[in-house]
Enzyme design. Structure first.
Site, PDB file in Angstrom:
ATOM      1  N   CYS A   1     -14.841  -0.593  -0.909  1.00  0.00           N
ATOM      2  CA  CYS A   1     -14.434  -0.282   0.424  1.00  0.00           C
ATOM      3  C   CYS A   1     -13.966   0.571   1.072  1.00  0.00           C
ATOM      4  O   CYS A   1     -14.524   1.460   2.086  1.00  0.00           O
ATOM      5  CB  CYS A   1     -13.676  -1.773   1.054  1.00  0.00           C
ATOM      6  SG  CYS A   1     -14.664  -3.366   0.652  1.00  0.00           S
TER       7      CYS A   1
ATOM      8  N   ARG B   1     -16.548   0.281  -8.988  1.00  0.00           N
ATOM      9  CA  ARG B   1     -17.273   1.394  -7.951  1.00  0.00           C
ATOM     10  C   ARG B   1     -15.980   2.198  -7.401  1.00  0.00           C
ATOM     11  O   ARG B   1     -14.689   1.949  -6.908  1.00  0.00           O
ATOM     12  CB  ARG B   1     -17.854   0.580  -6.800  1.00  0.00           C
ATOM     13  CG  ARG B   1     -19.070   0.052  -7.061  1.00  0.00           C
ATOM     14  CD  ARG B   1     -19.662  -0.711  -5.912  1.00  0.00           C
ATOM     15  NE  ARG B   1     -18.956  -2.124  -5.756  1.00  0.00           N
ATOM     16  CZ  ARG B   1     -19.490  -3.022  -5.035  1.00  0.00           C
ATOM     17  NH1 ARG B   1     -20.533  -2.752  -4.349  1.00  0.00           N
ATOM     18  NH2 ARG B   1     -19.029  -4.367  -4.768  1.00  0.00           N
TER      19      ARG B   1
ATOM     20  N   LYS C   1     -15.478   4.154   1.029  1.00  0.00           N
ATOM     21  CA  LYS C   1     -16.828   4.071   1.858  1.00  0.00           C
ATOM     22  C   LYS C   1     -16.381   3.854   3.427  1.00  0.00           C
ATOM     23  O   LYS C   1     -17.158   4.432   4.099  1.00  0.00           O
ATOM     24  CB  LYS C   1     -17.777   2.979   1.550  1.00  0.00           C
ATOM     25  CG  LYS C   1     -18.487   2.133   2.366  1.00  0.00           C
ATOM     26  CD  LYS C   1     -19.311   1.001   1.765  1.00  0.00           C
ATOM     27  CE  LYS C   1     -18.879  -0.294   1.931  1.00  0.00           C
ATOM     28  NZ  LYS C   1     -18.807  -0.705   3.240  1.00  0.00           N
TER      29      LYS C   1
ATOM     30  N   PHE D   1       0.650  -1.151   0.035  1.00  0.00           N
ATOM     31  CA  PHE D   1       0.171  -0.206  -0.051  1.00  0.00           C
ATOM     32  C   PHE D   1       0.813   1.176   0.094  1.00  0.00           C
ATOM     33  O   PHE D   1       0.303   2.411   0.665  1.00  0.00           O
ATOM     34  CB  PHE D   1      -1.133  -0.076   1.174  1.00  0.00           C
ATOM     35  CG  PHE D   1      -1.881  -1.138   1.111  1.00  0.00           C
ATOM     36  CD1 PHE D   1      -3.179  -0.856   0.307  1.00  0.00           C
ATOM     37  CD2 PHE D   1      -1.679  -2.364   1.168  1.00  0.00           C
ATOM     38  CE1 PHE D   1      -4.216  -1.829   0.169  1.00  0.00           C
ATOM     39  CE2 PHE D   1      -2.507  -3.653   1.200  1.00  0.00           C
ATOM     40  CZ  PHE D   1      -3.834  -3.278   0.599  1.00  0.00           C
TER      41      PHE D   1
HETATM   42  P1  NAD Z   1     -22.292  -7.010  -2.812  1.00  0.00           P
HETATM   43  O1  NAD Z   1     -23.264  -5.823  -3.377  1.00  0.00           O
HETATM   44  O2  NAD Z   1     -21.524  -7.968  -4.035  1.00  0.00           O
HETATM   45  O3  NAD Z   1     -23.487  -8.191  -2.412  1.00  0.00           O
HETATM   46  C1  NAD Z   1     -24.437  -7.760  -1.363  1.00  0.00           C
HETATM   47  C2  NAD Z   1     -25.590  -8.938  -1.711  1.00  0.00           C
HETATM   48  O4  NAD Z   1     -26.471  -8.694  -0.906  1.00  0.00           O
HETATM   49  C3  NAD Z   1     -26.286  -8.463  -3.215  1.00  0.00           C
HETATM   50  O5  NAD Z   1     -26.268  -9.629  -3.809  1.00  0.00           O
HETATM   51  C4  NAD Z   1     -27.700  -8.108  -2.879  1.00  0.00           C
HETATM   52  O6  NAD Z   1     -28.434  -8.438  -3.739  1.00  0.00           O
HETATM   53  C5  NAD Z   1     -27.901  -8.739  -1.540  1.00  0.00           C
HETATM   54  N1  NAD Z   1     -29.087  -8.240  -0.445  1.00  0.00           N
HETATM   55  C6  NAD Z   1     -29.339  -7.172  -0.222  1.00  0.00           C
HETATM   56  N2  NAD Z   1     -30.355  -7.182   0.552  1.00  0.00           N
HETATM   57  C7  NAD Z   1     -30.769  -8.528   0.684  1.00  0.00           C
HETATM   58  C8  NAD Z   1     -31.846  -9.192   1.610  1.00  0.00           C
HETATM   59  N3  NAD Z   1     -32.429  -8.438   2.180  1.00  0.00           N
HETATM   60  N4  NAD Z   1     -31.767 -10.582   1.480  1.00  0.00           N
HETATM   61  C9  NAD Z   1     -30.737 -11.232   0.656  1.00  0.00           C
HETATM   62  N5  NAD Z   1     -30.055 -10.572   0.183  1.00  0.00           N
HETATM   63  C10 NAD Z   1     -29.960  -9.324   0.111  1.00  0.00           C
HETATM   64  O7  NAD Z   1     -21.609  -6.613  -1.766  1.00  0.00           O
HETATM   65  P2  NAD Z   1     -20.140  -7.113  -1.230  1.00  0.00           P
HETATM   66  O8  NAD Z   1     -18.928  -6.290  -2.122  1.00  0.00           O
HETATM   67  O9  NAD Z   1     -20.036  -8.687  -1.076  1.00  0.00           O
HETATM   68  O10 NAD Z   1     -19.883  -6.433   0.271  1.00  0.00           O
HETATM   69  C11 NAD Z   1     -20.862  -6.854   1.224  1.00  0.00           C
HETATM   70  C12 NAD Z   1     -20.361  -6.372   2.639  1.00  0.00           C
HETATM   71  O11 NAD Z   1     -19.082  -6.750   2.862  1.00  0.00           O
HETATM   72  C13 NAD Z   1     -20.377  -4.723   2.757  1.00  0.00           C
HETATM   73  O12 NAD Z   1     -20.753  -4.444   3.986  1.00  0.00           O
HETATM   74  C14 NAD Z   1     -18.715  -4.541   2.345  1.00  0.00           C
HETATM   75  O13 NAD Z   1     -18.415  -3.267   2.807  1.00  0.00           O
HETATM   76  C15 NAD Z   1     -18.119  -5.759   2.904  1.00  0.00           C
HETATM   77  N6  NAD Z   1     -16.872  -6.205   2.456  1.00  0.00           N
HETATM   78  C16 NAD Z   1     -16.570  -6.081   0.927  1.00  0.00           C
HETATM   79  C17 NAD Z   1     -15.454  -6.619   0.561  1.00  0.00           C
HETATM   80  C18 NAD Z   1     -15.214  -6.578  -1.060  1.00  0.00           C
HETATM   81  O14 NAD Z   1     -13.901  -6.457  -1.296  1.00  0.00           O
HETATM   82  N7  NAD Z   1     -16.255  -6.491  -1.698  1.00  0.00           N
HETATM   83  C19 NAD Z   1     -14.285  -7.025   1.559  1.00  0.00           C
HETATM   84  C20 NAD Z   1     -14.711  -6.868   2.801  1.00  0.00           C
HETATM   85  C21 NAD Z   1     -15.818  -6.567   3.297  1.00  0.00           C
END
Ligand code: NAD
Length: 425
Positions: free
Chosen positions: A260, A328, A263, A249
């Protein structure tokens, strides 16, 4: 154990498959029928190296199945992981609408004791809110635990990260729930930090903010290095070899993006403000990051004679980093938007991301042809060893702007290009 994953996005799908690998039976619940259709067929609807092979194998072996039936899924499973999105609100805070909806559904359909785990990145105090939301919808007082278990995987290396985490954080209030979580993770060979939910929630934000801080630090330092004619890559190497600092980094570029860092840093700033204990250091991290693509565009402008209007610029790479299709808050898209506002004719390419726009081309050759300049926007390997000598023949002017400091400057200059990186002197 029977595990329910709610939200089958990047985190939920990866987490579910990792638990399948550990021998558990997993249900993936989502409301998006397009995503479910693909997942049920063993097809990954997003790009993540190595994950589809695991998905198709576990779908075929019936270790994981996907559904949108919340009621049935909640009733049939003992441990429920909440993996839904927590997007950024206008004021920078985390939007907990999806988490709340899930918690309320769990409360409504709960038939026996459950462990509810938040894997989504959620602000300090959310475990208590989840408890309240679940209890508020219960029709009978069934006991349950809420545990915080944040995720640290990175898109692009999600599988490796999730299989080999540096540590596992378990924030629980009950000894029983903590022990179940420890048992769940018993085959992982890494330290487990057992703490309370608030500290666990803070650890996730603190980790991402610290990494973002390293990036903004090197990017702001790069601007000073630019003025002093110093190669910032040498500085990164020189300080990164110090074990107290570490090399990761510290790569100067156009700033951090993705779903991430932007946000999460903003959400922590917001939490700090609400407490009357501002984290001014992080406010500066965000500002430096917003300035960085603009700084680079200004450099491009100066190099092209002070005017960008009607120039043709080929931008290679759209995703916020290599090996992901996630755009994003991608610095590359911010740059493109700015170039378009300056009346630049923009041509773009990405090996995976499809914008569906008229100015995206299939091949690198088509994209670069006729351009006054090429901008490296994403550090895809595809762009590292291009036949620049031949590409140069098709360009209007031989300018390369390396927003990722990824090319060998000496080779590029030897081919007769004007090269400009981020303090890559
Ligand atoms: P994403 O947008 O890829 O997936 C979220 C999913 O949740 C979507 O498919 C959506 O349709 C579903 N969803 C929403 N409401 C729902 C409900 N009521 N019932 C069932 N499904 C529902 O998000 P992501 O990137 O996987 O991130 C998820 C969380 O993990 C976030 O808080 C993010 O900050 C955290 N996170 C993400 C990463 C990353 O690299 N993407 C890494 C660590 C932590």
């Amino acid at each position: 154990m029977k595990i329910l994953i709610v939200g089958t996005g990047y985190v939920g799908t990866t987490t579910g498959l990792i638990f399948c690998e550990m021998g558990h039976q997993v249900t993936g619940l989502d409301l998006d029928t397009h995503k479910l259709k693909a997942l049920k067929a063993g097809k990954l609807y997003f790009y993540e190296p190595g994950l589809e092979e695991l998905l198709s194998r576990h779908v075929a072996a019936k270790n994981i199945f996907f559904t949108k039936n919340t009621k049935k899924a909640v009733k049939e499973n003992d441990i429920i992981f909440i993996c839904v999105g927590t997007p950024k609100e206008a004021d920078g805070s985390a939007n907990l609408t999806y988490v709340k909806n899930v918690a309320e559904s769990i409360g409504k359909y709960m038939n026996k004791s459950k462990i509810i785990v938040t894997k989504s990145t959620v602000p300090v105090g959310t475990a208590e809110l989840v408890e309240k939301w679940v209890a508020g919808k219960q029709t009978a007082p069934i006991p349950f635990d809420v545990v915080s278990n944040p995720e640290f995987l990175r898109e692009g290396t999600a599988l490796q990260d999730a299989l080999n985490p540096d540590r596992i954080i378990i924030g629980a209030t009950s000894e029983e729930a903590r022990n179940v979580m420890k048992e769940l993770y018993q085959d992982f060979h890494c330290p487990i930090v057992a703490t309370n939910p608030k500290a666990s929630e803070m650890i996730k934000y603190a980790a991402n903010s610290f990494l973002a801080m390293k990036i903004s630090f090197i990017n702001e330092l790069a601007r000073l290095c630019d003025d002093l004619n110093i190669n910032v890559n040498d500085v990164s190497k020189g300080i990164g070899l110090d074990q107290r600092i570490g090399p990761q980094f510290l790569h100067a570029g156009m700033g951090f993006g993705g779903s991430c860092f932007p946000k999460d840093v903003n959400a922590l700033i917001q939490t700090a403000k609400e407490q009357g204990q501002p984290l001014s250091i992080l406010e500066r991290v965000v500002k430096v990051n917003e300035e960085q693509p603009l700084y680079f565009i200004e450099k491009i402008k100066q190099a092209l004679g002070g005017k960008l209007e009607n120039k043709t610029i080929a931008v290679l790479g759209l995703s916020f980093k290599a090996n992901t299709d996630d755009t994003r808050e991608s610095p590359s898209l911010i740059l493109i938007e700015r170039l378009l506002a300056e009346q630049v004719v923009v041509k773009v390419h990405d090996p995976i991301v499809k914008l569906g726009s008229a100015y995206q081309y299939h091949t690198i050759e088509e994209t670069v042809s006729g351009a006054d300049a090429v901008v490296l926007g994403t550090d895809w390997d595809d762009y590292k060893n291009l036949d620049w000598a031949n590409l140069k023949l098709t360009m209007k002017q031989p300018f390369i702007f390396d927003g990722r400091n990824m090319l060998d400057k000496e080779n590029i200059v030897a081919l007769g290009f004007h090269y400009l990186g981020v303090a890559n002197h």
